[in-house]
Enzyme design. Structure first.
Site, PDB file in Angstrom:
ATOM      1  N   GLY A 255       0.822  -1.211   0.000  1.00  0.00           N
ATOM      2  CA  GLY A 255       0.000   0.000   0.000  1.00  0.00           C
ATOM      3  C   GLY A 255       0.858   1.264   0.000  1.00  0.00           C
ATOM      4  CG  ASP A 256       3.555   1.783   3.016  1.00  0.00           C
ATOM      5  OD1 ASP A 256       2.471   2.290   3.372  1.00  0.00           O
ATOM      6  OD2 ASP A 256       4.207   1.015   3.742  1.00  0.00           O
TER       7      ASP A 256
END
Ligand SMILES: Nc1ncnc2c1ncn2[C@@H]1O[C@H](COP(=O)(O)OP(=O)(O)OP(=O)(O)O)[C@@H](O)[C@H]1O
Ligand SMILES: [Mg+2]
Length: 314
Positions: A255-256
């Site tokens: 997600g980062d």
């Protein structure tokens, strides 16, 4: 420059042991210490892509100094703000059988004076440095009000700087009121924020009403991530689903990578389809990468050509 904000920075300590001996003595075979936190992962990925970044957040005490040193040795320019307490440590014990046991400190309680010092430093950065995009990632440290991100997003918005917000729970719900340019919930975060449950086999388009609810609550665009089921985006310009072939690996920090790609897309004023293709390929390459905050460049290049992007009707 992209400014990454990690209010809850940590020093991640990894111990490798042959076998975890609970209630006994454990001999460490190998150990590593590295600054951690979701915004740091974003900063690492952007640095690897040659995008100029500046990292901010709270640091305190001797652990805070280690965090600052480690950022420096990673080639990440920093503008950390001193907090009263000691930066937290998170210990992960990796055993020979692959199990991981985590022991995490809560982090220092942020005082009103710490927050005011942060706001002053942050405003000075926005005014005096060529900050074009801000990325706000992760949980809020103890002591901060739920609307801390809303305050930062509203501040950036007033200066015409887009904010990308990647957090969960009350920090996300309250943060929407600061009108972030993009929010990036994962499936669980979206379900929690909207308060509905959805069949995990649902078609991507079935999620659009939930994304719309977050736009109504203040987000300009919503990019929701669904693990190996890809990304669903709802923006003022349209709605899309982006997906890559599934890969095996380490999904922590994927997600980062999405947040990093969306930030670069803002910086380059890329079209939404371009941003989503890059976000899908980069996060897929991050799963193939060795640890959170890294990606496999070959998988990234190859996957860029294999992203299935479809337009959805909102
Ligand atoms: N197994 C996988 N194969 C290919 N791509 C994946 C896989 N897992 C995740 N991705 C990609 O990474 C994106 C983000 O994953 P996910 O929804 O798990 O994020 P997340 O839960 O926010 O992760 P984190 O908070 O740990 O960074 C997905 O939308 C997808 O594009
Ligand atoms: Mg996430």
């Amino acid at each position: 420059v992209i400014l990454t904000v990690t209010l809850n920075l940590a020093l991640d300590i990894t111990y490798w042991v042959d076998r975890l001996n609970v209630a006994g003595t454990n001999r460490v075979r190998d150990a590593r210490e590295q600054v951690g936190g979701k915004g740091v992962n974003v900063a690492r990925i952007l640095t690897a892509l040659d995008v100029p970044v500046l990292a901010t957040g709270f640091c305190g005490g001797a652990v805070g100094r280690r965090v600052a040193e480690d950022l420096l040795s990673s080639g990440i320019e920093q503008a950390l703000v001193e907090a009263e307490g000691e930066t937290r440590r998170c210990v992960a014990i990796v055993a020979g059988d692959g199990t991981v046991t985590e022991v995490t400190e809560p982090g220092p309680e942020i005082q009103e004076t710490d927050w005011n010092r942060f706001l002053e430093a942050w405003r000075s950065l926005l005014e005096n440095r060529p900050i074009r995009v801000v990325v706000l990632s992760g949980s809020l440290p103890p002591g901060l009000r739920d609307d801390a991100y809303a305050e930062l997003c509203a501040d950036a918005d007033r200066r015409g700087i887009p904010a990308i917000l990647d957090t969960s729970g009350p920090a996300l719900t309250a943060g929407l009121r600061g009108r972030p340019a993009v929010v990036k919930p994962n499936r669980a975060e979206l379900v929690e924020a909207v308060g509905i449950s959805m069949d995990s086999t649902a078609e991507p388009a079935a999620w659009l009403p939930s994304l719309e609810a977050l736009r109504k609550a203040g987000a300009r665009s919503v990019v929701a991530s669904f693990g190996s089921d890809g990304l669903v985006a709802l923006t003022g310009e349209g709605a899309w689903h982006a997906m890559t072939p599934a890969v095996e690996g380490n999904p922590v920090g994927a997600g980062d990578a999405v947040a990093a790609a969306l930030a670069r897309g803002e910086l380059d004023a890329a079209s939404w389809p371009e941003r989503l293709v890059e976000a899908a390929a980069l996060s897929c390459a991050s799963v193939a990468g060795s640890t959170a905050g890294t990606f496999d460049p070959l998988v990234f290049e190859r996957t860029l050509r294999h992203v299935a992007l479809s337009e959805l009707s909102p």
